[in-house]
Design a protein around this motif. Sequence first.
Motif, PDB file in Angstrom:
ATOM      1  N   UNK A   1      -0.696  15.109 -11.996  1.00  0.00           N
ATOM      2  CA  UNK A   1      -1.284  13.880 -12.537  1.00  0.00           C
ATOM      3  C   UNK A   1      -0.875  12.653 -11.708  1.00  0.00           C
ATOM      4  N   UNK A   2      -1.127  12.721 -10.406  1.00  0.00           N
ATOM      5  CA  UNK A   2      -0.775  11.641  -9.493  1.00  0.00           C
ATOM      6  C   UNK A   2      -2.019  11.132  -8.764  1.00  0.00           C
TER       7      UNK A   2
ATOM      8  N   UNK B   1      12.020  -0.319 -11.275  1.00  0.00           N
ATOM      9  CA  UNK B   1      12.391   0.998 -10.754  1.00  0.00           C
ATOM     10  C   UNK B   1      11.154   1.857 -10.548  1.00  0.00           C
ATOM     11  N   UNK B   2      10.240   1.794 -11.521  1.00  0.00           N
ATOM     12  CA  UNK B   2       8.965   2.494 -11.382  1.00  0.00           C
ATOM     13  C   UNK B   2       7.907   1.481 -10.983  1.00  0.00           C
ATOM     14  N   UNK B   3       7.781   1.284  -9.686  1.00  0.00           N
ATOM     15  CA  UNK B   3       6.836   0.295  -9.172  1.00  0.00           C
ATOM     16  C   UNK B   3       5.414   0.848  -9.242  1.00  0.00           C
ATOM     17  N   UNK B   4       4.434  -0.036  -9.345  1.00  0.00           N
ATOM     18  CA  UNK B   4       3.048   0.437  -9.437  1.00  0.00           C
ATOM     19  C   UNK B   4       2.576   1.073  -8.142  1.00  0.00           C
ATOM     20  N   UNK B   5       1.565   1.931  -8.267  1.00  0.00           N
ATOM     21  CA  UNK B   5       0.865   2.464  -7.107  1.00  0.00           C
ATOM     22  C   UNK B   5      -0.232   1.474  -6.741  1.00  0.00           C
ATOM     23  N   UNK B   6      -0.305   1.083  -5.466  1.00  0.00           N
ATOM     24  CA  UNK B   6      -1.262   0.067  -5.052  1.00  0.00           C
ATOM     25  C   UNK B   6      -1.984   0.476  -3.775  1.00  0.00           C
ATOM     26  N   UNK B   7      -3.195  -0.063  -3.612  1.00  0.00           N
ATOM     27  CA  UNK B   7      -3.940   0.171  -2.374  1.00  0.00           C
ATOM     28  C   UNK B   7      -5.158  -0.732  -2.345  1.00  0.00           C
ATOM     29  N   UNK B   8      -5.751  -0.852  -1.172  1.00  0.00           N
ATOM     30  CA  UNK B   8      -7.076  -1.433  -1.018  1.00  0.00           C
ATOM     31  C   UNK B   8      -8.007  -0.290  -0.645  1.00  0.00           C
TER      32      UNK B   8
ATOM     33  N   UNK C   1      -5.745   8.626  -2.603  1.00  0.00           N
ATOM     34  CA  UNK C   1      -6.934   8.053  -1.979  1.00  0.00           C
ATOM     35  C   UNK C   1      -7.482   9.070  -0.976  1.00  0.00           C
ATOM     36  N   UNK C   2      -8.751   9.441  -1.162  1.00  0.00           N
ATOM     37  CA  UNK C   2      -9.383  10.483  -0.348  1.00  0.00           C
ATOM     38  C   UNK C   2     -10.380   9.859   0.629  1.00  0.00           C
ATOM     39  N   UNK C   3     -10.283  10.264   1.877  1.00  0.00           N
ATOM     40  CA  UNK C   3     -11.168   9.750   2.916  1.00  0.00           C
ATOM     41  C   UNK C   3     -12.185  10.811   3.323  1.00  0.00           C
ATOM     42  N   UNK C   4     -13.355  10.355   3.734  1.00  0.00           N
ATOM     43  CA  UNK C   4     -14.372  11.265   4.256  1.00  0.00           C
ATOM     44  C   UNK C   4     -15.259  11.917   3.227  1.00  0.00           C
ATOM     45  N   UNK C   5     -15.083  11.581   1.931  1.00  0.00           N
ATOM     46  CA  UNK C   5     -15.867  12.243   0.892  1.00  0.00           C
ATOM     47  C   UNK C   5     -17.308  11.748   0.830  1.00  0.00           C
ATOM     48  N   UNK C   6     -17.587  10.578   1.408  1.00  0.00           N
ATOM     49  CA  UNK C   6     -18.919   9.982   1.299  1.00  0.00           C
ATOM     50  C   UNK C   6     -19.748  10.170   2.569  1.00  0.00           C
ATOM     51  N   UNK C   7     -19.243  10.929   3.513  1.00  0.00           N
ATOM     52  CA  UNK C   7     -19.900  11.013   4.823  1.00  0.00           C
ATOM     53  C   UNK C   7     -21.333  11.508   4.736  1.00  0.00           C
ATOM     54  N   UNK C   8     -21.622  12.360   3.771  1.00  0.00           N
ATOM     55  CA  UNK C   8     -22.972  12.929   3.660  1.00  0.00           C
ATOM     56  C   UNK C   8     -23.827  12.244   2.598  1.00  0.00           C
TER      57      UNK C   8
ATOM     58  N   UNK D   1       0.872  -1.189   0.000  1.00  0.00           N
ATOM     59  CA  UNK D   1       0.000   0.000   0.000  1.00  0.00           C
ATOM     60  C   UNK D   1       0.897   1.223   0.000  1.00  0.00           C
ATOM     61  N   UNK D   2       1.086   1.817  -1.178  1.00  0.00           N
ATOM     62  CA  UNK D   2       2.022   2.933  -1.304  1.00  0.00           C
ATOM     63  C   UNK D   2       1.377   4.165  -1.912  1.00  0.00           C
ATOM     64  N   UNK D   3       0.076   4.306  -1.746  1.00  0.00           N
ATOM     65  CA  UNK D   3      -0.631   5.463  -2.301  1.00  0.00           C
ATOM     66  C   UNK D   3      -0.759   6.547  -1.236  1.00  0.00           C
ATOM     67  N   UNK D   4      -0.647   7.812  -1.596  1.00  0.00           N
ATOM     68  CA  UNK D   4      -0.904   8.882  -0.625  1.00  0.00           C
ATOM     69  C   UNK D   4      -2.373   8.864  -0.188  1.00  0.00           C
ATOM     70  N   UNK D   5      -2.608   9.079   1.079  1.00  0.00           N
ATOM     71  CA  UNK D   5      -3.967   9.138   1.619  1.00  0.00           C
ATOM     72  C   UNK D   5      -4.182  10.517   2.252  1.00  0.00           C
ATOM     73  N   UNK D   6      -5.324  11.103   1.941  1.00  0.00           N
ATOM     74  CA  UNK D   6      -5.613  12.430   2.468  1.00  0.00           C
ATOM     75  C   UNK D   6      -7.065  12.501   2.950  1.00  0.00           C
ATOM     76  N   UNK D   7      -7.272  13.315   3.961  1.00  0.00           N
ATOM     77  CA  UNK D   7      -8.623  13.538   4.484  1.00  0.00           C
ATOM     78  C   UNK D   7      -8.791  15.017   4.800  1.00  0.00           C
ATOM     79  N   UNK D   8      -9.855  15.594   4.254  1.00  0.00           N
ATOM     80  CA  UNK D   8     -10.183  16.977   4.568  1.00  0.00           C
ATOM     81  C   UNK D   8      -9.273  18.009   3.952  1.00  0.00           C
ATOM     82  N   UNK D   9      -8.546  17.672   2.875  1.00  0.00           N
ATOM     83  CA  UNK D   9      -7.687  18.671   2.240  1.00  0.00           C
ATOM     84  C   UNK D   9      -8.541  19.632   1.426  1.00  0.00           C
ATOM     85  N   UNK D  10      -7.997  20.789   1.130  1.00  0.00           N
ATOM     86  CA  UNK D  10      -8.711  21.787   0.327  1.00  0.00           C
ATOM     87  C   UNK D  10      -8.662  21.414  -1.140  1.00  0.00           C
ATOM     88  N   UNK D  11      -9.557  22.026  -1.916  1.00  0.00           N
ATOM     89  CA  UNK D  11      -9.553  21.810  -3.362  1.00  0.00           C
ATOM     90  C   UNK D  11      -8.233  22.290  -3.958  1.00  0.00           C
ATOM     91  N   UNK D  12      -7.734  23.412  -3.458  1.00  0.00           N
ATOM     92  CA  UNK D  12      -6.470  23.957  -3.966  1.00  0.00           C
ATOM     93  C   UNK D  12      -5.316  22.995  -3.714  1.00  0.00           C
TER      94      UNK D  12
END
Length: 507
Positions: free
Chosen positions: A218-219, A390-397, A222-229, A197-208
């Motif tokens: 172009x990266x 050298x360029x390994x895939x980005x992976x996550x669950x 994984x965003x958390x908390x977007x489905x809460x409502x 699991x090597x993907x960046x994870x973010x929660x509550x970041x701004x649109x900017x």
Amino acid sequence: MLSCKRLLFKPTKLNNTKKKNRAKTTTNQNGSKFPINQQPTIDPVEEYEQEENVFSLRTSINHGVQPLGNFFLSSTSQNSRDIGLGNFKILSDELVLEILGLLDGSSLGIIATVSKSLFIFCAHEPLWRNLVLETLKGGFLFNGSWRKTYIAAHFPCFNVSSIGSCGLSIRDFYSDYLFQSWLCANLEMKHEWLGRDNIPRRKGISVEDFILNFEEPNKPVLLEGCLDNWVAKDKWDKDYLIKTCGDVMFSVGPVEMKLEDYFKYSELIREERPLYLFDPKFAEKVPKLGNEYEVPVYFREDLFSVLGEERPDYRWIIIGPAGSGSSFHIDPNSTSAWNAVIKGSKKWVLFPPEVVPPGVHPSPDGAEVACPVSIVEWFMNFYGATKDWKKRPIECVCKAGEVLFVPNGWWHMVINLEESIAITQNFVSRRNLLNVLEFLQKPNASDLVSGTRDRVNLHNKFKEAIDAAIPGTIDQLVSKAEERMKILPYWETVADSNSGGFKFSFC
């Protein structure tokens, strides 16, 4: 073809109890005895389960079919395909069903005989699946197997419950073709396939923040908390969807099915490539579903919307059992995408645009992609090679309540780890507008563009609509891109358009 290297070169490890209890002769399920030096090859299910840290198998009947590699190590030269071991005795009025593999060998009469080898081939589930989908379309009730489903529909007086009940045991039958689909359908996902699991994870970041750090470069993220409502997050399960959608037909692979029928299928099926419900018109068919989710704030600039009803397909409801998913592909029309998991979980593997995944072979024009038949087959044969890249895939669950951002041009595949329900949308923002326009004007656009009836004129319609809705935007983006390219190293300025570059030839 599925690799059998492990079976050929890794010896089977038997537990101590079986070694101690082994007598001079052994008896198979039919009561026949064999000397130790002529024992039948170990059952493939037993072999895989006994190998340490190799594969874990679910249990299912495959009539004793083994990979061809086992024939090399077998203590006997006997091959049931060569001599047609055993015969079935049948009644004349059931001869046709017998030959088609509809019977498992009842001793009801002595009119005709069929070899066990022919029976195995005729009972191969993928063949019956094709028959059902071609002849019944979506108008079928899944009956536990594709063979039973076909028979129940075409021969309603036939007792399908008797199929598969005789417990045939066939030794020394080798076929990569038949073994492959059974093995891929019954393998459990290995821990090492899920652990990275090597993907960046973010929660509550701004649109900017999202635009600056992920969309512009172009990266994936994984965003958390977007489905809460979302209403869908709490309500969407089998019972609710069946009740809400009623008799509405949804796109399931090559056919249309009611949700109730599809869920019955997904609960019972175990096959290499489960049918995937992937419907682009769900919100039009059932408006209530479209109102029970909302686009996350990060993806609300969707420039294809200027085309109104002429825009290409862009949103889908996705439902599938464990093992279903999408093999490696790049999203259509050079769009970016987001995928929100409402129920279940999904394993993702993504490669940047300039890296073609191992085992994947796109045609020179990008119109076609050749890859392994099933997702599990890709994991078995190609996943391990990526460890040393050298360029390994980005992976996550990606789990329920999480959203994955898939940038334009990225290769990606996804497999459901459990029964899952998701929403996905493709979109065009200012960050990838030039790429989309370039893509739509390719010489073979009629082969590459998807989701619309007018593939040839989509570029002109889209460009004109953008100029009318937000005048000057395209010129501003071109000027900005030209300034940026002046300060980039040469090799970055000549990036292939498939990799996110552009040539300014769309004007």
